[in-house]
Design a protein around this motif. Structure first.
Motif, short mmCIF file in Angstrom:
data_model
loop_
_atom_site.label_atom_id
_atom_site.label_comp_id
_atom_site.label_asym_id
_atom_site.label_seq_id
_atom_site.Cartn_x
_atom_site.Cartn_y
_atom_site.Cartn_z
N PRO A 231 -10.45 5.85 8.02
CA PRO A 231 -11.68 5.45 7.30
C PRO A 231 -11.67 3.96 7.00
O PRO A 231 -10.60 3.37 6.75
CB PRO A 231 -11.61 6.27 6.00
CG PRO A 231 -10.60 7.34 6.25
CD PRO A 231 -9.63 6.80 7.25
N VAL A 232 -12.84 3.35 7.03
CA VAL A 232 -12.91 1.90 6.74
C VAL A 232 -12.47 1.61 5.31
O VAL A 232 -11.99 0.51 5.01
CB VAL A 232 -14.34 1.37 6.97
CG1 VAL A 232 -14.69 1.40 8.44
CG2 VAL A 232 -15.37 2.16 6.16
N SER A 233 -12.61 2.58 4.42
CA SER A 233 -12.23 2.37 3.02
C SER A 233 -10.74 2.17 2.86
O SER A 233 -10.29 1.61 1.85
CB SER A 233 -12.68 3.57 2.18
OG SER A 233 -12.13 4.78 2.68
N TRP A 234 -9.94 2.58 3.85
CA TRP A 234 -8.50 2.42 3.73
C TRP A 234 -8.06 0.97 3.84
O TRP A 234 -6.93 0.63 3.48
CB TRP A 234 -7.79 3.24 4.82
CG TRP A 234 -7.73 4.71 4.51
CD1 TRP A 234 -8.44 5.38 3.54
CD2 TRP A 234 -6.93 5.70 5.15
NE1 TRP A 234 -8.14 6.71 3.55
CE2 TRP A 234 -7.21 6.94 4.54
CE3 TRP A 234 -6.02 5.65 6.20
CZ2 TRP A 234 -6.60 8.12 4.94
CZ3 TRP A 234 -5.41 6.84 6.61
CH2 TRP A 234 -5.69 8.05 5.97
N THR A 235 -8.93 0.09 4.30
CA THR A 235 -8.56 -1.33 4.37
C THR A 235 -8.37 -1.92 2.98
O THR A 235 -7.72 -2.95 2.82
CB THR A 235 -9.63 -2.13 5.13
OG1 THR A 235 -10.89 -1.97 4.46
CG2 THR A 235 -9.75 -1.65 6.57
N LEU A 236 -8.95 -1.26 1.98
CA LEU A 236 -8.81 -1.73 0.59
C LEU A 236 -8.05 -0.71 -0.26
O LEU A 236 -8.23 -0.64 -1.47
CB LEU A 236 -10.20 -1.99 -0.02
CG LEU A 236 -11.04 -3.06 0.68
CD1 LEU A 236 -12.42 -3.14 0.05
CD2 LEU A 236 -10.35 -4.41 0.61
N LEU A 237 -7.20 0.06 0.38
CA LEU A 237 -6.49 1.12 -0.32
C LEU A 237 -5.62 0.60 -1.45
O LEU A 237 -5.47 1.26 -2.48
CB LEU A 237 -5.61 1.89 0.69
CG LEU A 237 -5.17 3.30 0.30
CD1 LEU A 237 -6.37 4.20 0.03
CD2 LEU A 237 -4.29 3.90 1.38
N PHE A 238 -5.08 -0.58 -1.30
CA PHE A 238 -4.22 -1.17 -2.33
C PHE A 238 -4.86 -2.39 -2.97
O PHE A 238 -4.19 -3.25 -3.52
CB PHE A 238 -2.86 -1.53 -1.72
CG PHE A 238 -2.13 -0.36 -1.14
CD1 PHE A 238 -1.49 0.55 -1.97
CD2 PHE A 238 -2.12 -0.14 0.22
CE1 PHE A 238 -0.84 1.65 -1.44
CE2 PHE A 238 -1.46 0.95 0.76
CZ PHE A 238 -0.82 1.85 -0.07
N GLY A 239 -6.20 -2.46 -2.88
CA GLY A 239 -6.91 -3.57 -3.49
C GLY A 239 -6.99 -4.78 -2.57
O GLY A 239 -6.43 -4.80 -1.47
N ARG A 240 -7.68 -5.79 -3.02
CA ARG A 240 -7.83 -7.01 -2.23
C ARG A 240 -6.56 -7.86 -2.30
O ARG A 240 -5.78 -7.74 -3.24
CB ARG A 240 -9.02 -7.83 -2.76
CG ARG A 240 -10.36 -7.13 -2.57
CD ARG A 240 -11.50 -8.01 -3.06
NE ARG A 240 -12.79 -7.37 -2.87
CZ ARG A 240 -13.48 -7.40 -1.74
NH1 ARG A 240 -13.00 -8.05 -0.70
NH2 ARG A 240 -14.64 -6.79 -1.64
N PRO A 241 -6.34 -8.71 -1.32
CA PRO A 241 -5.18 -9.61 -1.37
C PRO A 241 -5.35 -10.60 -2.54
O PRO A 241 -6.47 -10.85 -2.99
CB PRO A 241 -5.22 -10.33 -0.02
CG PRO A 241 -6.64 -10.22 0.44
CD PRO A 241 -7.13 -8.90 -0.08
N PRO A 242 -4.24 -11.16 -3.02
CA PRO A 242 -4.34 -12.11 -4.15
C PRO A 242 -5.13 -13.36 -3.75
O PRO A 242 -5.04 -13.81 -2.61
CB PRO A 242 -2.89 -12.45 -4.45
CG PRO A 242 -2.14 -12.13 -3.19
CD PRO A 242 -2.86 -10.98 -2.58
N PRO A 243 -5.93 -13.92 -4.66
CA PRO A 243 -6.68 -15.12 -4.34
C PRO A 243 -5.76 -16.29 -4.01
O PRO A 243 -4.73 -16.50 -4.66
CB PRO A 243 -7.48 -15.40 -5.63
CG PRO A 243 -6.74 -14.65 -6.70
CD PRO A 243 -6.13 -13.46 -6.05
N GLN A 244 -6.13 -17.07 -3.00
CA GLN A 244 -5.27 -18.15 -2.52
C GLN A 244 -5.15 -19.30 -3.54
O GLN A 244 -4.15 -20.02 -3.54
CB GLN A 244 -5.83 -18.71 -1.20
CG GLN A 244 -5.75 -17.71 -0.05
CD GLN A 244 -4.31 -17.32 0.28
OE1 GLN A 244 -3.44 -18.18 0.37
NE2 GLN A 244 -4.07 -16.03 0.43
#
Length: 247
Positions: A231-244
């Motif tokens: 599922p496309v939703s799994w790309t955010l399974l652990f949240g977004r990456p930390p802001p740079q």
């Protein structure tokens, strides 16, 4: 039974003879992840939502189609006509006080619609596994279960402490739902895996593979992995990456 649950059918399909799969919210959310994988891979269509005081309210975008205008809720029901399969997907834990009433309503409603059986997908704490070298999968099957022969062919290990009310530690409401199915004389199968919290995507793939050995969901003449679609939703399974900009 007091009707506190609201069923909203988008399409009131004929589901006579279908199998209903329900994930129990449990350790690692393996059941829910497995249902996500099934819904996405089979391109299942949403036919209903259930609103209940037993559910923690959740709403969001369609987790399987970024271009869809449909919203997902705490409890949505999906169908695959080709496989005669229903999936009741839960996206939040059940409130203990109302869980029994909600599950009884689900079982009685689908029993009236003359489904064949219920399959519960769940998981259990890894440290509860007593035989270290054995398979991490276990099953509990009620009498008259239509999948009994396939379960034997798949060489699945039977739940060790089956005393009529199986206890799956860390397995959420699986045991309660199994008991309710017995009360309503609806054949039921529990399939669970011993696991730990973490990245449980591999556990979901293992669960779907074992499930497909019991229920003919996917084409047998093709490699199973080629038929599975994340599922496309799994790309955010652990949240977004930390802001740079924090570095």
């Amino acid at each position: 039974m007091e009707k506190t649950n609201i069923w909203k059918f988008i399409n009131d399909c004929n589901v006579v003879g279908y199998t209903l799969i329900i994930p129990s919210v449990a350790v690692g959310n393996v059941g829910q992840l497995s249902c996500d994988l099934l819904i996405s891979s089979l391109n299942m269509v949403k036919i209903a939502s259930i609103y209940s005081p037993a559910q923690i309210p959740v709403i969001g975008y369609d987790p399987y189609d970024l271009k869809s205008n449909s919203l997902s809720t705490s409890c949505d029901i999906y169908i695959s006509d080709i496989r005669k399969l229903l999936v009741l997907q839960l996206r939040a834990p059940l409130v203990h006080k109302y869980a029994s009433g909600f599950l009884k309503d689900v079982v009685s409603t689908f029993r009236e619609k003359q489904i064949t059986d219920v399959i519960i997908l769940t998981s259990s704490f890894a440290h509860e596994k007593k035989h270290i070298l054995s398979s991490p999968f276990r099953f509990v099957a009620s009498e008259g279960n239509p999948h009994t022969q396939n379960v034997r062919k798949a060489n699945l290990v039977k739940h060790e402490e089956n005393t009529g009310e199986p206890k799956v530690f860390g397995g959420g409401f699986a045991s309660l739902l199994y008991k309710i199915c017995l009360e309503y004389k609806l054949p039921c199968l529990i399939l669970y895996k011993y696991c730990s919290e973490g990245d449980n995507i591999p556990d979901a793939y293992d669960m779907v593979q074992n499930l497909s050995n019991v229920v003919p969901i996917f084409a047998e003449n093709q490699d199973l992995l080629t038929q599975l679609k994340q599922p496309v939703s799994w790309t955010l399974l652990f949240g977004r990456p930390p802001p740079q900009d924090i570095y």
